[in-house]
Scaffold this active site. Structure first.
Site, PDB file in Angstrom:
ATOM      1  N   CYS A   1     -12.112  51.544  -1.893  1.00  0.00           N
ATOM      2  CA  CYS A   1     -12.811  52.169  -0.500  1.00  0.00           C
ATOM      3  C   CYS A   1     -11.539  52.176   0.554  1.00  0.00           C
ATOM      4  O   CYS A   1     -11.064  52.997   0.287  1.00  0.00           O
ATOM      5  CB  CYS A   1     -13.880  51.197  -0.072  1.00  0.00           C
TER       6      CYS A   1
ATOM      7  N   HIS B   1     -17.914  51.387  -4.540  1.00  0.00           N
ATOM      8  CA  HIS B   1     -17.533  49.873  -4.666  1.00  0.00           C
ATOM      9  C   HIS B   1     -17.627  49.691  -6.179  1.00  0.00           C
ATOM     10  O   HIS B   1     -19.050  49.374  -6.485  1.00  0.00           O
ATOM     11  CB  HIS B   1     -18.083  49.136  -3.939  1.00  0.00           C
TER      12      HIS B   1
ATOM     13  N   GLU C   1     -16.909  47.251  -7.908  1.00  0.00           N
ATOM     14  CA  GLU C   1     -17.383  45.843  -8.238  1.00  0.00           C
ATOM     15  C   GLU C   1     -18.915  45.357  -8.360  1.00  0.00           C
ATOM     16  O   GLU C   1     -19.328  44.218  -8.888  1.00  0.00           O
ATOM     17  CB  GLU C   1     -16.387  44.911  -7.344  1.00  0.00           C
TER      18      GLU C   1
HETATM   19  N1  GLN Z   1     -13.149  51.374   6.751  1.00  0.00           N
HETATM   20  C1  GLN Z   1     -13.349  52.370   5.736  1.00  0.00           C
HETATM   21  C2  GLN Z   1     -14.660  53.178   6.080  1.00  0.00           C
HETATM   22  O1  GLN Z   1     -15.661  52.799   6.644  1.00  0.00           O
HETATM   23  C3  GLN Z   1     -13.638  51.731   4.350  1.00  0.00           C
HETATM   24  C4  GLN Z   1     -14.680  50.820   4.264  1.00  0.00           C
HETATM   25  C5  GLN Z   1     -14.912  50.119   2.907  1.00  0.00           C
HETATM   26  O2  GLN Z   1     -13.687  49.629   2.410  1.00  0.00           O
HETATM   27  N2  GLN Z   1     -15.998  49.627   2.595  1.00  0.00           N
HETATM   28  O3  GLN Z   1     -14.739  54.326   5.367  1.00  0.00           O
END
Ligand code: GLN
Length: 546
Positions: free
Chosen positions: A384, A510, A512
């Site tokens: 992310c 994600h 994970e």
């Molecule tokens: N802050 C980033 C976004 O909103 C990544 C979010 C995250 O890592 N879950 O796109």
């Protein structure tokens, strides 16, 4: 199992952080291993609608379900143990309960009645508990109440349990988790706090059927009898829960104590198959008797609080176990990383994982970590925000756009390589307004990601507002960073990979959240493999010298 759904309530006493989530998940695992269908629900007595807006310093990571609910990290344990998906219905907060009661009141559904904690809030709690049972697919619904019995905020929950126990009779059961503190001066465990905690529950009308006693030392002789006598529970229903070297041992420890058998008998179930825990034991063996060790750096801004990266840590353990490898973690604080000291902090690592996150704190350190991984051929997994940092780093240091950034960090950047999706721009609320939950992704044949998954059509969970800016896709590709996975409808870039590097993968989603004991996530399995290969590569000169 035919017949009605059985309800098991799990409360905690004496202190918080006794591991109710792990005990609940372990009991669920044991019932599942006997062929029953089980789901676990967490009721959180705080007023936030969900933990999505909570700082990780409060309750650790926010876990995201398939249906895009932002939930308590205990749901991660439930999924990792059971390998079955949870949903919004598995995590309910006081805020959500009040919100739905107040919405009903505004719609006039209470027909002019005074709306009160009892019966309206308690009814709403009962409705949420039974909603899972009414699906008709679960033999057991285990409901864990957050916090500690005696807290003002958990009173309506305990009252709802009291009512449901009364209404359901033999189809409901209450488990209370307590602590047996150890006094080193006298060298004994003490039962008094347990007695008091049970008294507190009794004063609220709930007689626990089973007590699970957390203890750092083996229970002394006669202790179970004593607790049984003072707390009106059967001696067999006093379960010793000793400290375990890993949470994955807990189901087996609970099995030795016959927690599942006591539960089944108390619920009137007398015939049940033997538990099949072969797959679980196989995982445990691989996890606890590794043949090798690999050192992975986890770069994030909450590293002093390991719970903030719970699912990542567990997924690395799963990926390690699959390779019979112990994953040793070096927690690297992104805020402390600079161009000057990055080599010192990251030296000797066999793999580098740059973690998710929000806001600009620590972002430059994360970008330095990516630069190091890219430049030194160290296997890299960016998740992310970690993927977004990889994109920014590439734009700055390979494409030469020194000012490149995400519009989250610099709204006026001339090189918005990461920017906000159009449909997100209109949203002002912070809660539940991100791209959340499961979305499909198509992987490009032959990429590292496609190799890891062994297929090209996947689904993964998201939680973010910003995206790779497709205006730059060609420029990146020509310079060696490719879009290895895309959302087939929206054409959003979900995976980036660096060509000419041993293993460099950034994912907008994600992975994970979907790693379980039964099915370790392929990206983590392959990341550990790549890290092992890097360890072997970098160890060779040493061996040659010797
Ligand atoms: N802050 C980033 C976004 O909103 C990544 C979010 C995250 O890592 N879950 O796109």
């Amino acid at each position: 199992m035919t017949g009605s759904t059985k309800y098991i309530f799990v409360t905690g006493g004496v202190t918080s952080s006794l591991g109710k989530g792990i005990v609940s998940a372990s009991l669920a695992k044991l019932l599942q291993a006997r062929g029953f269908t089980v789901t676990i629900q967490k009721l959180d007595p705080y007023i936030n609608i969900d933990p999505g807006t909570l700082n990780p310093y409060e309750h650790g990571e926010c876990y995201v379900t398939e249906d895009g609910a932002e939930t308590d990290l205990d749901l991660g344990h439930y999924e990792r143990f059971l390998d079955t998906p949870t949903s919004q219905a598995n995590n309910v907060t006081t805020g959500r309960i009040y919100q739905s009661v107040i919405n009903k009141e505004r719609r006039g559904e209470y027909l002019g009645k005074t709306v009160q904690v009892i019966p309206h809030i308690t009814d709403e709690i009962k409705r949420h508990i039974q909603a899972l049972g009414r699906k008709g697919i679960y033999d057991f619904v285990i409901t864990e109440v957050g916090g500690t019995v005696g807290d003002i905020e958990s009173l309506p929950y305990v009252e709802a349990i009291r009512q449901l126990k009364w209404e359901k009779g033999r189809d409901a059961l209450a488990i209370h988790l307590t602590l047996l503190p150890y006094l080193s001066t006298s060298g004994e465990l003490k039962t008094k706090p347990t007695q008091h905690s049970v008294k507190e529950l009794l004063s609220l009308g709930v007689q626990p059927d089973i007590l699970v006693c957390r203890t750092e030392h083996p229970m002394q002789k006669g202790m179970k009898e004593k607790i049984a006598l003072f707390c009106n529970v059967d001696q067999r229903a006093v379960i010793e829960s000793a400290d375990a070297s890993t949470i994955y041992d807990v189901p087996l420890l609970m099995q030795q104590e016959e927690l599942d058998k006591v539960v089944l008998e108390k619920l009137g179930i007398t015939r049940y198959p033997e538990a099949d825990l072969d797959r679980w034991r196989d995982f445990l063996r691989r996890f606890k008797e590794p043949r090798q060790t690999v050192l992975i750096g986890l770069v994030g801004k909450y590293v002093e609080l390991h719970d903030a990266y719970k699912s990542i840590k567990e997924a690395l353990d799963h990926g390690g176990a699959e390779n019979e490898t112990r994953v040793e973690l070096r927690w690297v604080h992104s805020e402390k990383l600079t161009a000057k000291n990055v080599a010192r902090h990251l030296e000797g690592l066999h793999g580098i994982l740059v973690a998710p996150g929000f806001g600009s704190r620590g972002i430059e350190g994360k970008i330095e970590a990516v630069k190091y991984a890219r430049g030194h051929g160290v296997p890299f997994l960016g998740i992310c925000l970690g993927m977004q940092c990889a994109v920014i780093e590439f734009a700055r240091n390979v494409l030469g756009h020194a000012e490149a950034n995400s519009t989250e960090m610099d709204p006026d950047t001339q090189w918005p390589v990461i920017s906000m999706m159009e449909e997100q721009k209109a949203k002002v609320d912070m809660g539940g307004t991100m791209r959340l939950g499961s979305y499909p992704c198509r992987l490009v044949e032959g990429t590292l990601a496609a190799q890891a998954y062994g297929r090209t059509s996947i689904k993964e969970r998201h939680r973010h507002r910003y995206e790779f800016n497709n205006a730059f896709i060609e420029e990146f590709r020509k310079a060696g960073m490719i879009a290895a996975g895309m959302n087939p409808q929206a054409k959003l870039v979900e995976v980036v990979e660096l060509q000419g590097h041993p293993w460099f993968v950034g994912v907008q989603y994600h992975p994970e959240y979907k790693s379980t004991v039964a099915r370790p996530h392929p990206l983590f399995v392959h990341f550990v493999q790549a890290s092992l290969a890097h360890a072997a590569r970098t160890a060779q000169p040493e061996a040659a010298k010797a």
